[in-house]
Design a protein around this motif. Structure first.
Motif, PDB file in Angstrom:
ATOM      1  N   PRO A   8       0.830  -1.213   0.000  1.00 14.54           N
ATOM      2  CA  PRO A   8       0.000   0.000   0.000  1.00 14.54           C
ATOM      3  C   PRO A   8       0.860   1.257   0.000  1.00 14.54           C
ATOM      4  CG  PRO A   8       0.030  -1.000   2.176  1.00 14.54           C
ATOM      5  CD  PRO A   8       0.743  -1.952   1.267  1.00 14.54           C
TER       6      PRO A   8
ATOM      7  N   ALA B  41       0.933   5.634   0.707  1.00 10.84           N
ATOM      8  CA  ALA B  41       0.284   6.756   1.403  1.00 10.84           C
ATOM      9  C   ALA B  41       1.113   8.008   1.186  1.00 10.84           C
ATOM     10  CB  ALA B  41       0.158   6.461   2.892  1.00 10.84           C
TER      11      ALA B  41
ATOM     12  N   TRP C  51      -4.936   1.192   9.544  1.00  4.75           N
ATOM     13  CA  TRP C  51      -4.831   1.485   8.119  1.00  4.75           C
ATOM     14  C   TRP C  51      -4.048   0.392   7.403  1.00  4.75           C
ATOM     15  CZ3 TRP C  51      -0.376   2.723   5.217  1.00  4.75           C
ATOM     16  CH2 TRP C  51      -0.649   3.075   3.883  1.00  4.75           C
ATOM     17  N   ILE C  52      -2.920  -0.027   7.960  1.00  2.00           N
ATOM     18  CA  ILE C  52      -2.118  -1.078   7.331  1.00  2.00           C
ATOM     19  C   ILE C  52      -2.911  -2.379   7.257  1.00  2.00           C
ATOM     20  CG2 ILE C  52      -0.094  -2.562   7.636  1.00  2.00           C
ATOM     21  CD1 ILE C  52       1.420  -0.145   8.645  1.00  2.00           C
TER      22      ILE C  52
ATOM     23  N   SER D 255      -6.114  -2.775   7.230  1.00  2.00           N
ATOM     24  CA  SER D 255      -7.214  -2.653   6.267  1.00  2.00           C
ATOM     25  C   SER D 255      -6.723  -2.748   4.833  1.00  2.00           C
ATOM     26  CB  SER D 255      -7.939  -1.315   6.469  1.00  2.00           C
ATOM     27  OG  SER D 255      -8.513  -1.247   7.757  1.00  2.00           O
ATOM     28  N   GLU D 256      -5.558  -2.150   4.557  1.00  2.00           N
ATOM     29  CA  GLU D 256      -5.028  -2.140   3.206  1.00  2.00           C
ATOM     30  C   GLU D 256      -4.610  -3.531   2.741  1.00  2.00           C
ATOM     31  OE1 GLU D 256      -4.424   0.562   0.812  1.00  2.00           O
ATOM     32  OE2 GLU D 256      -6.101   1.165   2.059  1.00  2.00           O
TER      33      GLU D 256
END
Length: 419
Positions: free
Chosen positions: A209, A211, A226-227, A229-230
């Motif tokens: 991912p 960002a 976030w990690i 989920s990605e």
């Protein structure tokens, strides 16, 4: 208003707007299934009276059958969302908090000092900036829990964690032979137990991912979440495909990658199948018989823990089957979070299972906990790369996973062929 009308009027926005989304989604699914039964009963009655169903009736059945699938998919997604544990809760221990803070500093600013210090204390090997850093326990555990829900075979199979690249497992393919003898009769030597060694190599699975630095500088962003989920969907899709069809080259070996032989000629190292009796279709007479035959091809010890595995399209075809008393063989979940059932056995959906076609192995049934092994090498690693794709920061996230059949008699297949 009929069940069919209710099902067709039920829409996703209405369900999402309800106070209890999961309860409403479950009610919507049950309404859709009742509508399907109502329409399908009309279709079957027309076939019985006129030897064929009206086109309008057939279209209506297929339309409502699709609505049932959509409602079930929505219910699964809402249940999955509710099942996700919060990363921010339940933390204890100064060491865990220190690791989290150091990991967050590495992710946000590329500051490696904290992680270097922690991993030197732990005397860990291979954890420098070139190899990436181990994520905190909460993130590693979060990814694992989500995959167990998204990847159906991972949820059904035995999962072993290892600290080496390969797991070697001995397996007894045959027990010692025994014999009867009279009190004074001679005893002949009996054969020893047969043992074989199975090897399961872990392969690297990765996601990357990206960002912006602005996002990373935003303190309101939960970096760990976030990690997770990605990478969860990327990892889950790759795993799910590999556990079903993977060829074992740089990926796990899937259930359908092993040689399939007619169950009457089954031998260790192969998976036995039962044929439907018609190429690319269920048999025209007694179409559900093959499902019963496949279940009873399993030994009793495996049959009592068996689960049917198929994709959504195959399940939609089976949903129309009835027994001799007019009862539907496919049953909806009894409650939220529980699987649908087929003749008393749970049904798991794996979208990478093939569709019904000539010679397709579109259905599997077995005790997957005994039959399939997933091997996880400890640790999920993240390597921060701010250089390769400026102005984005890439996060090369890796884990090592292996898998394969460990007991060849615990899984049977249904082949859509004449023999």
């Amino acid at each position: 208003m009929t069940h069919a009308q209710t099902a067709l009027k039920m829409t996703a926005p209405e369900i999402k707007a309800a106070p209890d989304a999961i309860a409403d989604a479950f009610d919507g699914f049950m309404h859709a299934f009742d509508a399907f039964k109502e329409a399908n009963d009309v279709r079957l009655d027309e076939i019985e009276r006129k030897l064929s169903a009206d086109v309008v009736t057939r279209d209506k059945v297929e339309r409502i059958n699709k609505a049932v699938d959509e409602q079930k998919s929505m219910l699964d997604q809402l249940t999955l969302k509710q099942a996700r544990p919060r990363l921010s809760g339940g933390r204890d221990g100064a060491a865990r908090g220190e690791h989290k803070s150091a990991f967050e500093a590495y992710i946000r600013r590329g500051d490696e000092a904290g992680l270097r210090s922690l991993e030197q204390k732990a005397m860990s090997a291979g954890s420098n900036a070139d190899g990436g850093y181990l994520v905190p326990e909460e993130t590693d555990g979060e990814i694992g829990r989500r995959l167990a829900v998204v990847s159906p075979i991972r949820a059904l199979a035995t999962v072993r964690q290892v600290s080496t690249p390969v797991l070697k497992k001995p397996f007894s393919t045959s027990g010692m032979t025994t014999g009867w003898a009279a009190e004074t009769a001679a005893r002949t030597e009996t054969a020893a137990a047969g043992l074989t060694e199975l090897s399961f190599e872990t392969m690297e699975l990765y996601a990357m991912p990206a960002a912006t630095q602005t996002l990373l500088d935003d303190a309101a962003v939960d970096i760990e979440n976030w990690i997770a989920s990605e990478v969860e969907i990327a990892f889950a899709e790759q795993e799910s495909a590999a556990f079903v069809t993977g060829n074992g080259v740089s990926k796990p070996k899937g259930v359908l990658a092993y040689t399939a032989v007619a169950n009457a000629g089954w031998s260790w190292g192969n998976l036995g199948y039962v044929a439907t009796g018609a190429a690319g279709a269920f048999s025209s007479s007694g179409p559900a018989d093959v499902l019963i035959d496949a279940a009873y091809a399993l030994k009793a010890g495996h049959r009592q823990n068996a689960t049917y595995l198929m994709n959504r399209t195959t399940q939609a075809a089976i949903r129309k089957f009835k027994d001799a008393d007019g009862n539907y063989l496919w049953r909806p979940p009894a409650a939220v979070g529980e699987p649908a059932s087929l003749m008393g056995f749970p049904v798991a959906e794996a979208e990478h299972m093939p569709d019904i076609a000539a010679n397709a192995l579109a259905i599997a049934i077995g005790d997957f906990r005994a039959g399939y092994l997933v091997v996880d090498r400890l640790g999920v690693r993240v390597l921060r790369d701010p250089y390769s794709a400026k102005p984005y920061v890439l996060f090369y996230t890796t884990k090592r996973v292996g898998g394969g059949v460990q007991n060849f008699e615990a899984i049977k297949l249904v082949k859509f062929s004449a023999s």
